[in-house]
Design an enzyme around this catalytic site. Sequence first.
Site, PDB file in Angstrom:
ATOM      1  N   ASN A 156      -1.803   0.200   7.393  1.00 30.64           N
ATOM      2  CA  ASN A 156      -1.482  -1.100   7.608  1.00 30.64           C
ATOM      3  C   ASN A 156      -0.605  -1.993   6.750  1.00 30.64           C
ATOM      4  OD1 ASN A 156      -3.451  -2.062   6.103  1.00 30.64           O
ATOM      5  ND2 ASN A 156      -4.750  -2.950   7.712  1.00 30.64           N
ATOM      6  N   LYS A 200       0.638  -1.068   0.016  1.00 34.16           N
ATOM      7  CA  LYS A 200      -0.013   0.089  -0.157  1.00 34.16           C
ATOM      8  C   LYS A 200       0.667   1.193   0.104  1.00 34.16           C
ATOM      9  CE  LYS A 200      -3.866  -2.167   2.521  1.00 34.16           C
ATOM     10  NZ  LYS A 200      -4.793  -1.997   3.628  1.00 34.16           N
ATOM     11  N   GLU A 216      -9.457 -11.039  -7.193  1.00 26.43           N
ATOM     12  CA  GLU A 216      -8.658  -9.767  -7.115  1.00 26.43           C
ATOM     13  C   GLU A 216      -7.494  -9.868  -8.220  1.00 26.43           C
ATOM     14  OE1 GLU A 216      -7.325  -9.738  -2.883  1.00 26.43           O
ATOM     15  OE2 GLU A 216      -9.440  -9.219  -2.354  1.00 26.43           O
ATOM     16  N   TYR A 224     -12.530  -2.714  -2.362  1.00 28.63           N
ATOM     17  CA  TYR A 224     -13.106  -2.495  -0.899  1.00 28.63           C
ATOM     18  C   TYR A 224     -14.518  -2.436  -1.075  1.00 28.63           C
ATOM     19  CZ  TYR A 224      -8.226  -2.326   0.439  1.00 28.63           C
ATOM     20  OH  TYR A 224      -6.848  -2.595   0.724  1.00 28.63           O
ATOM     21  N   HIS A 272      -2.084  -5.329   1.746  1.00 22.76           N
ATOM     22  CA  HIS A 272      -3.226  -6.174   1.568  1.00 22.76           C
ATOM     23  C   HIS A 272      -2.673  -7.467   1.081  1.00 22.76           C
ATOM     24  CE1 HIS A 272      -6.961  -7.371  -0.009  1.00 22.76           C
ATOM     25  NE2 HIS A 272      -6.255  -7.939  -0.951  1.00 22.76           N
TER      26      HIS A 272
HETATM   27  P1  ADP Z   1      -7.942  -6.855   5.902  1.00 23.65           P
HETATM   28  O1  ADP Z   1      -7.080  -5.685   5.133  1.00 23.65           O
HETATM   29  O2  ADP Z   1      -7.181  -7.177   7.187  1.00 23.65           O
HETATM   30  O3  ADP Z   1      -8.311  -7.909   5.164  1.00 23.65           O
HETATM   31  P2  ADP Z   1     -10.452  -5.603   5.665  1.00 23.65           P
HETATM   32  O4  ADP Z   1     -10.838  -6.180   4.424  1.00 23.65           O
HETATM   33  O5  ADP Z   1     -11.600  -5.582   6.885  1.00 23.65           O
HETATM   34  O6  ADP Z   1      -8.957  -6.124   6.519  1.00 23.65           O
HETATM   35  O7  ADP Z   1     -10.203  -3.981   5.570  1.00 23.65           O
HETATM   36  C1  ADP Z   1      -9.568  -3.486   4.585  1.00 23.65           C
HETATM   37  C2  ADP Z   1      -8.764  -2.469   4.914  1.00 23.65           C
HETATM   38  O8  ADP Z   1      -9.503  -1.063   5.269  1.00 23.65           O
HETATM   39  C3  ADP Z   1      -7.786  -2.357   6.001  1.00 23.65           C
HETATM   40  O9  ADP Z   1      -6.537  -3.240   5.924  1.00 23.65           O
HETATM   41  C4  ADP Z   1      -7.488  -0.997   6.551  1.00 23.65           C
HETATM   42  O10 ADP Z   1      -6.604  -0.535   5.792  1.00 23.65           O
HETATM   43  C5  ADP Z   1      -8.853  -0.571   6.440  1.00 23.65           C
HETATM   44  N1  ADP Z   1      -9.899  -0.565   7.538  1.00 23.65           N
HETATM   45  C6  ADP Z   1     -10.501  -1.629   7.863  1.00 23.65           C
HETATM   46  N2  ADP Z   1     -11.200  -1.224   8.921  1.00 23.65           N
HETATM   47  C7  ADP Z   1     -11.161  -0.036   9.157  1.00 23.65           C
HETATM   48  C8  ADP Z   1     -11.453   0.900  10.158  1.00 23.65           C
HETATM   49  N3  ADP Z   1     -12.268   0.601  11.101  1.00 23.65           N
HETATM   50  N4  ADP Z   1     -11.153   2.225  10.294  1.00 23.65           N
HETATM   51  C9  ADP Z   1      -9.999   2.584   9.334  1.00 23.65           C
HETATM   52  N5  ADP Z   1      -9.743   1.781   8.144  1.00 23.65           N
HETATM   53  C10 ADP Z   1      -9.820   0.494   8.386  1.00 23.65           C
END
Ligand code: ADP
Length: 152
Positions: free
Chosen positions: A112, A9, A126, A49, A115
């Site tokens: 974070n 990212k 994807e 997303y 992905h």
């Molecule tokens: P992952 O990436 O661990 O599979 P998700 O698909 O739930 O998790 O979420 C996609 C991305 O959206 C996350 O990696 C994070 O960057 C962002 N995200 C998820 N939940 C939140 C939240 N509550 N607040 C802000 N950003 C979020």
Amino acid sequence: MERTLVILKPSALQRGLCGEIISRFEKKGLKITAMKMYRFTPEMCARHYSHLTGKSFYPTIEASMTASPVILMCLEGVDCVEVVRSMTGCTNGRKAPAGTIRGDYSMSLLENIVHASDSVENARTELDRFFSAEDYFDYDSPAFNYIYSTDD
Ligand code: ADP
């Protein structure tokens, strides 16, 4: 052999962490079979997303993912989806265990670093979203017999 999509990212690119993260996947024994830089548009972000577009925090995801280019990778290996998810760690970098990518490099829920596809089916969808057939490279890896046993 299973395939998965990894996205380095904007938080990885901007912090100069791409090399270290790619190196972790290489050292694990995962094979890179496609890789390119990519700039998310708001439309592609919403497709990727789509499970989160209705959430109040979605605008922060769009702003974050479109802020700079990303690196897209296809990794290949036995049980690759599960292996890469476990290397990635849980979503919140502050809660992800030390030793995982998010646990070692992230202090944030949003920013974070990576992905990784969360199921074999989603990995297929994807990868098809970002890569076409000619983006993939099929090549032999001399280390293959040292990465896997005949039982794997
Ligand atoms: P992952 O990436 O661990 O599979 P998700 O698909 O739930 O998790 O979420 C996609 C991305 O959206 C996350 O990696 C994070 O960057 C962002 N995200 C998820 N939940 C939140 C939240 N509550 N607040 C802000 N950003 C979020």
